[in-house]
Design a protein around this motif. Structure first.
Motif, short mmCIF file in Angstrom:
data_model
loop_
_atom_site.label_atom_id
_atom_site.label_comp_id
_atom_site.label_asym_id
_atom_site.label_seq_id
_atom_site.Cartn_x
_atom_site.Cartn_y
_atom_site.Cartn_z
N SER A 1 -113.06 -13.67 52.37
CA SER A 1 -111.96 -14.20 53.17
C SER A 1 -112.44 -15.19 54.23
O SER A 1 -111.68 -16.04 54.69
N ARG A 2 -113.73 -15.11 54.60
CA ARG A 2 -114.26 -16.02 55.63
C ARG A 2 -114.70 -17.36 55.05
O ARG A 2 -114.95 -18.30 55.79
N LYS A 3 -114.82 -17.46 53.72
CA LYS A 3 -115.39 -18.65 53.11
C LYS A 3 -114.31 -19.67 52.78
O LYS A 3 -113.22 -19.32 52.33
N SER A 4 -114.61 -20.94 53.01
CA SER A 4 -113.73 -22.06 52.63
C SER A 4 -112.33 -21.89 53.21
O SER A 4 -111.34 -22.18 52.56
N VAL B 1 -101.53 -26.88 38.87
CA VAL B 1 -102.86 -26.46 39.32
C VAL B 1 -103.20 -27.27 40.57
O VAL B 1 -103.26 -28.50 40.53
N LEU B 2 -103.39 -26.57 41.68
CA LEU B 2 -103.73 -27.21 42.95
C LEU B 2 -105.22 -27.02 43.21
O LEU B 2 -105.72 -25.89 43.18
N LEU B 3 -105.92 -28.13 43.45
CA LEU B 3 -107.36 -28.12 43.62
C LEU B 3 -107.73 -28.72 44.96
O LEU B 3 -107.01 -29.58 45.48
N THR B 4 -108.86 -28.28 45.50
CA THR B 4 -109.37 -28.88 46.73
C THR B 4 -110.89 -28.82 46.74
O THR B 4 -111.49 -28.06 45.99
N GLY B 5 -111.48 -29.64 47.59
CA GLY B 5 -112.94 -29.70 47.65
C GLY B 5 -113.50 -30.76 46.73
O GLY B 5 -112.76 -31.55 46.14
N GLU B 6 -114.82 -30.77 46.60
CA GLU B 6 -115.51 -31.77 45.79
C GLU B 6 -115.56 -31.32 44.33
O GLU B 6 -116.58 -30.86 43.83
N VAL B 7 -114.44 -31.46 43.66
CA VAL B 7 -114.37 -31.09 42.25
C VAL B 7 -115.14 -32.13 41.43
O VAL B 7 -114.88 -33.33 41.56
N PRO B 8 -116.09 -31.72 40.59
CA PRO B 8 -116.89 -32.68 39.83
C PRO B 8 -116.03 -33.60 38.96
O PRO B 8 -115.09 -33.11 38.31
N PRO B 9 -116.32 -34.90 38.93
CA PRO B 9 -115.55 -35.83 38.11
C PRO B 9 -115.42 -35.41 36.65
O PRO B 9 -114.32 -35.56 36.07
N PRO B 10 -116.48 -34.88 35.99
CA PRO B 10 -116.28 -34.46 34.59
C PRO B 10 -115.22 -33.38 34.44
O PRO B 10 -114.54 -33.32 33.41
N ARG C 1 -91.25 -17.58 35.81
CA ARG C 1 -90.70 -18.79 35.17
C ARG C 1 -91.65 -19.96 35.34
O ARG C 1 -91.80 -20.79 34.46
N ARG C 2 -92.31 -20.05 36.52
CA ARG C 2 -93.32 -21.08 36.77
C ARG C 2 -94.57 -20.42 37.34
O ARG C 2 -94.49 -19.42 38.04
N ARG C 3 -95.73 -21.03 37.04
CA ARG C 3 -97.01 -20.44 37.45
C ARG C 3 -97.82 -21.49 38.17
O ARG C 3 -98.05 -22.58 37.64
N PHE C 4 -98.29 -21.14 39.37
CA PHE C 4 -99.16 -22.02 40.16
C PHE C 4 -100.56 -21.40 40.23
O PHE C 4 -100.69 -20.19 40.47
N LEU C 5 -101.58 -22.23 40.06
CA LEU C 5 -102.96 -21.79 40.23
C LEU C 5 -103.57 -22.53 41.41
O LEU C 5 -103.47 -23.75 41.50
N LEU C 6 -104.24 -21.79 42.30
CA LEU C 6 -104.91 -22.36 43.46
C LEU C 6 -106.41 -22.20 43.28
O LEU C 6 -106.89 -21.08 43.08
N ALA C 7 -107.16 -23.31 43.38
CA ALA C 7 -108.61 -23.21 43.14
C ALA C 7 -109.36 -24.24 43.96
O ALA C 7 -109.05 -25.43 43.93
N ASP C 8 -110.38 -23.77 44.71
CA ASP C 8 -111.26 -24.71 45.40
C ASP C 8 -112.43 -25.05 44.48
O ASP C 8 -112.60 -24.46 43.41
N SER C 9 -113.22 -26.01 44.89
CA SER C 9 -114.25 -26.56 44.00
C SER C 9 -115.32 -25.54 43.62
O SER C 9 -115.97 -25.69 42.57
#
Length: 265
Positions: free
Chosen positions: A85-88, A241-250, A213-221
């Motif tokens: 819980s303390r990370k990111s 899909v909601l993303l944050t952080g330095e997600v690798p380009p590939p 009915r709808r599904r959201f995914l939350l993910a940091d890098s």
């Protein structure tokens, strides 16, 4: 002008945190590991691994003994939720705010036990009235006195490591509802697949996905940097899909090729 010394220190700390999270995940799936094997798996020196283990030992997460490291399940589980819980924190708040902005008053929402999803509590009162169903003890505690939020607990057996409720009764309760949105996070994403270390968590997440009915995914890098044992779902199973952080380009290119509806926040 950027202070390169501070930048380098931040980068080093980030690398250390990623290694330590990977060590924790390794130990959560087994009782002990040889320190030399950990160094080899992480691609770092024994000295580096010993520094990481010393930091984790100080957190109360691991115990070193004669060339190996172990974690008593109870000790690790009790500490791991607080550690995660303390990370990111800033990234998790951005993800939660972006997810909340897609909700509407009157929605019925089911939310998993993740430390990322917990930050929804900062934003849900502004959208009320809402129905919120969850197996997460911190969310139940945080929202129980909020006006115009109809709060429903899944029940089940309490698991201290995840600070939530799981098991057959939890899954049965989840399947008795039909909701507008399910909001979930994940331990890891490998390719287009989601994984988590514990199968009881898998079953709860899959049940939540089935009734929404709808599904959201939350993910940091950091979710793209590790592996875990148990398959949960495909990332293409999510409507957003909601993303944050330095997600690798590939990774972003792979998501685009698979026509995943994702946003960087």
């Amino acid at each position: 002008m950027m202070d390169h010394n501070n930048s380098d220190a931040t980068e080093d700390l980030s690398k250390a945190e990623r290694r330590r999270q990977r060590i924790i995940q390794t130990l959560m799936s087994g009782s002990s590991a040889a320190i030399r094997d950990l160094a080899e798996a992480l691609g770092v020196s024994l000295m580096t691994v010993h520094r990481d283990l010393a930091a984790l030992e100080k957190e109360g997460l691991v115990r070193r003994l004669r060339g190996s490291v172990s974690a008593e399940k109870s000790l690790l589980f009790e500490s791991s939720y607080n550690y995660r819980s303390r990370k990111s924190g800033d990234e998790k708040r951005r993800l939660a705010q972006a997810a909340a902005s897609r909700l509407e008053p009157g929605n019925a929402v089911i939310i998993d036990d993740s430390t990322t999803s917990y930050h929804l509590c900062d934003y849900l009162p502004e959208i009320a009235p809402l129905t919120v169903i969850t197996n997460a003890a911190p969310i139940l505690e945080r929202l129980r006195h909020v006006p115009e939020i109809d709060l429903i607990s899944t029940g089940g057996r309490y698991h201290p490591g995840y600070n939530g409720y799981f098991g057959a009764n939890c899954e049965k309760a989840i399947r008795s509802y039909h909701v507008d949105v399910a909001i979930l996070s994940t331990t890891t994403i490998r390719g287009l697949s989601l994984y988590t270390p514990d199968e009881i968590v898998v079953r709860a997440k899959q049940a939540m996905m089935q009734v929404a009915r709808r599904r959201f995914l939350l993910a940091d890098s950091t979710k793209f940097q590790f592996s875990a044992l148990n398959y949960v779902a495909e990332i293409t199973d999510f409507d957003l899909v909601l993303l944050t952080g330095e997600v690798p380009p590939p990774v972003l290119e792979q998501l685009q090729a698979a026509r995943v509806n994702f946003e960087l926040v």
